[in-house]
Design an enzyme around this catalytic site. Sequence first.
Site, PDB file in Angstrom:
ATOM      1  N   HIS A 208       0.613  -1.460  -0.173  1.00 38.12           N
ATOM      2  CA  HIS A 208      -0.515   0.024  -0.162  1.00 38.12           C
ATOM      3  C   HIS A 208       0.727   1.251  -0.273  1.00 38.12           C
ATOM      4  O   HIS A 208       0.451   2.283  -0.274  1.00 38.12           O
ATOM      5  CB  HIS A 208      -1.245   0.098   1.539  1.00 38.12           C
ATOM      6  CG  HIS A 208      -0.168   0.693   2.682  1.00 38.12           C
ATOM      7  ND1 HIS A 208       0.516  -0.469   3.067  1.00 38.12           N
ATOM      8  CD2 HIS A 208      -0.196   1.497   3.522  1.00 38.12           C
ATOM      9  CE1 HIS A 208       0.990   0.038   3.722  1.00 38.12           C
ATOM     10  NE2 HIS A 208       0.767   1.490   4.390  1.00 38.12           N
TER      11      HIS A 208
HETATM   12  C1  UD1 Z   1      -2.298   5.506   6.351  1.00 35.79           C
HETATM   13  C2  UD1 Z   1      -0.534   5.633   6.348  1.00 35.79           C
HETATM   14  C3  UD1 Z   1       0.325   4.374   6.606  1.00 35.79           C
HETATM   15  C4  UD1 Z   1      -0.586   3.711   7.182  1.00 35.79           C
HETATM   16  C5  UD1 Z   1      -1.978   2.807   6.523  1.00 35.79           C
HETATM   17  C6  UD1 Z   1      -2.639   1.470   6.660  1.00 35.79           C
HETATM   18  C7  UD1 Z   1      -0.244   7.857   6.395  1.00 35.79           C
HETATM   19  C8  UD1 Z   1       0.360   8.952   5.723  1.00 35.79           C
HETATM   20  N1  UD1 Z   1      -0.006   6.647   6.087  1.00 35.79           N
HETATM   21  O1  UD1 Z   1      -2.087   4.845   4.834  1.00 35.79           O
HETATM   22  O2  UD1 Z   1       1.032   4.822   7.661  1.00 35.79           O
HETATM   23  O3  UD1 Z   1       1.117   2.481   7.200  1.00 35.79           O
HETATM   24  O4  UD1 Z   1      -2.459   3.760   6.751  1.00 35.79           O
HETATM   25  O5  UD1 Z   1      -3.163   1.452   6.321  1.00 35.79           O
HETATM   26  O6  UD1 Z   1      -1.027   8.273   7.387  1.00 35.79           O
HETATM   27  N2  UD1 Z   1      -9.187   4.814   2.336  1.00 35.79           N
HETATM   28  C9  UD1 Z   1     -10.169   4.394   1.943  1.00 35.79           C
HETATM   29  N3  UD1 Z   1     -11.044   3.436   2.472  1.00 35.79           N
HETATM   30  C10 UD1 Z   1     -10.427   4.256   3.829  1.00 35.79           C
HETATM   31  C11 UD1 Z   1      -8.989   4.495   4.210  1.00 35.79           C
HETATM   32  C12 UD1 Z   1      -8.445   4.717   3.160  1.00 35.79           C
HETATM   33  O7  UD1 Z   1     -10.644   4.157   1.082  1.00 35.79           O
HETATM   34  O8  UD1 Z   1     -10.409   3.667   5.363  1.00 35.79           O
HETATM   35  C13 UD1 Z   1      -8.251   5.275   0.251  1.00 35.79           C
HETATM   36  C14 UD1 Z   1      -8.513   6.567   0.641  1.00 35.79           C
HETATM   37  O9  UD1 Z   1      -9.712   7.596   0.560  1.00 35.79           O
HETATM   38  C15 UD1 Z   1      -6.657   7.399  -0.062  1.00 35.79           C
HETATM   39  C16 UD1 Z   1      -6.684   5.918   0.311  1.00 35.79           C
HETATM   40  O10 UD1 Z   1      -7.111   4.883   0.488  1.00 35.79           O
HETATM   41  O11 UD1 Z   1      -7.477   7.002  -1.286  1.00 35.79           O
HETATM   42  C17 UD1 Z   1      -5.639   6.572   1.585  1.00 35.79           C
HETATM   43  O12 UD1 Z   1      -5.376   6.424   2.375  1.00 35.79           O
HETATM   44  P1  UD1 Z   1      -5.202   7.055   3.598  1.00 35.79           P
HETATM   45  O13 UD1 Z   1      -5.152   6.837   4.953  1.00 35.79           O
HETATM   46  O14 UD1 Z   1      -4.997   8.551   3.283  1.00 35.79           O
HETATM   47  O15 UD1 Z   1      -3.537   6.388   3.760  1.00 35.79           O
HETATM   48  P2  UD1 Z   1      -2.964   5.031   3.815  1.00 35.79           P
HETATM   49  O16 UD1 Z   1      -2.460   4.559   2.401  1.00 35.79           O
HETATM   50  O17 UD1 Z   1      -3.938   4.353   3.970  1.00 35.79           O
END
Ligand code: UD1
Length: 370
Positions: A208
């Site tokens: 991820h």
């Molecule tokens: C975040 C953390 C990362 C951690 C990871 C675990 C930061 C900078 N990054 O990354 O360190 O290892 O979580 O999962 O804080 N999304 C969904 N549903 C959700 C959550 C996210 O669809 O429940 C989508 C968001 O809309 C976004 C993408 O996934 O487009 C990334 O989500 P985000 O929380 O910004 O960062 P992660 O990549 O999950």
Amino acid sequence: MRQRILHVIGARPNYMKTAPVMAEMSRRPAEFEQLLVHTGQHYDFEMSEFFFRDLDMRIPDRLLNVGSGSHAEQTAHIMLAFEPVVREWRPDWVVVVGDVNSTVASALVCAKLGVRVAHVEAGLRSRDRTMPEEINRLVTDQLADLLLTPSRDADANLHREGVDQAKIEFVGNVMIDTLVQHLDKARARPIVSRMGLKAAGYALVTLHRPSNVDDPGALREVVEGLCLIAGSLPVVFPVHPRTRKNIDEDTLSPLSGRVTLLDPLGYLDFISLLDSARLVITDSGGLQEESTYLGVPCLTVRPNTERPITITCGTNRLVPRERDALVAAASLAAEEPRASRAVPELWDGSAALRVVRAIAGRALPWKHSC
Ligand code: UD1
């Protein structure tokens, strides 16, 4: 004196770090009153609710529902939503864990309000500032009043950055507390046999990191590697929402039919799959630690790690993001006899107890400015 402790969680890797600390404090109700705040950084069912049930964790007392956005947007929204909670509840300590945006945003709010911050998993450094998590770790550790470290290399990193030793406590790895506590329950799950898999007969994959999944070229290299590996070893891949968004039909088509793609799993099912895997291929931080504890060979698709102890003491190896390098490393790891398990110092299931003792030992009267 009863201390008011506010715990902040926001994203999936936070839950298994906060759960054992809260459980330990719950055993000492005369000393601690607790509030659990979920920022809403992760909001999908598979990314959150599953975990509360699996970890026997209480449902958060406050939900800030910030959701996604750019780093600036997400961090700013967390700060705006979190500040009023701190002002109203007036904690003696705010406990933050790990390195996600929720960690740094809440630490910054507290630093400005004069509220003490304890950072669990302090001091880890990849020395790669292109990783958002590295920025979050550096800033949080500068702001925190108590730095609770999982390994001695973390203490050394903090010393190098000039952090006062009086603020640092080497407590061990709280995530391993959760693993130790739930391992029997995870092993009793039927997921491995239900999926038709054999113990030590498949590779488990998670990816991820933006560096691997946001760049289509990088993602294609890894996907092609996985397809080749799947020619000789079944591959199981629970897909993170960020990765799912970036896997288009072109990327997906070689994977389907050869690699088993799943939605994100709950904690117990995931640990069950990990424990029985022949090897794990990942870019996650936590998985490097969990595989080390379980003795499962781990290939980390990254140029660096903030968890070097998983290489020096554990089962982890860094692999470049290149198809052929990944395939070669996987076939080597799959053929090797499973190494005898070496567990890093204080990854013993009692780290949360040491966290709680460290906080209890600092029950000084505190003047809030909030
Ligand atoms: C975040 C953390 C990362 C951690 C990871 C675990 C930061 C900078 N990054 O990354 O360190 O290892 O979580 O999962 O804080 N999304 C969904 N549903 C959700 C959550 C996210 O669809 O429940 C989508 C968001 O809309 C976004 C993408 O996934 O487009 C990334 O989500 P985000 O929380 O910004 O960062 P992660 O990549 O999950």
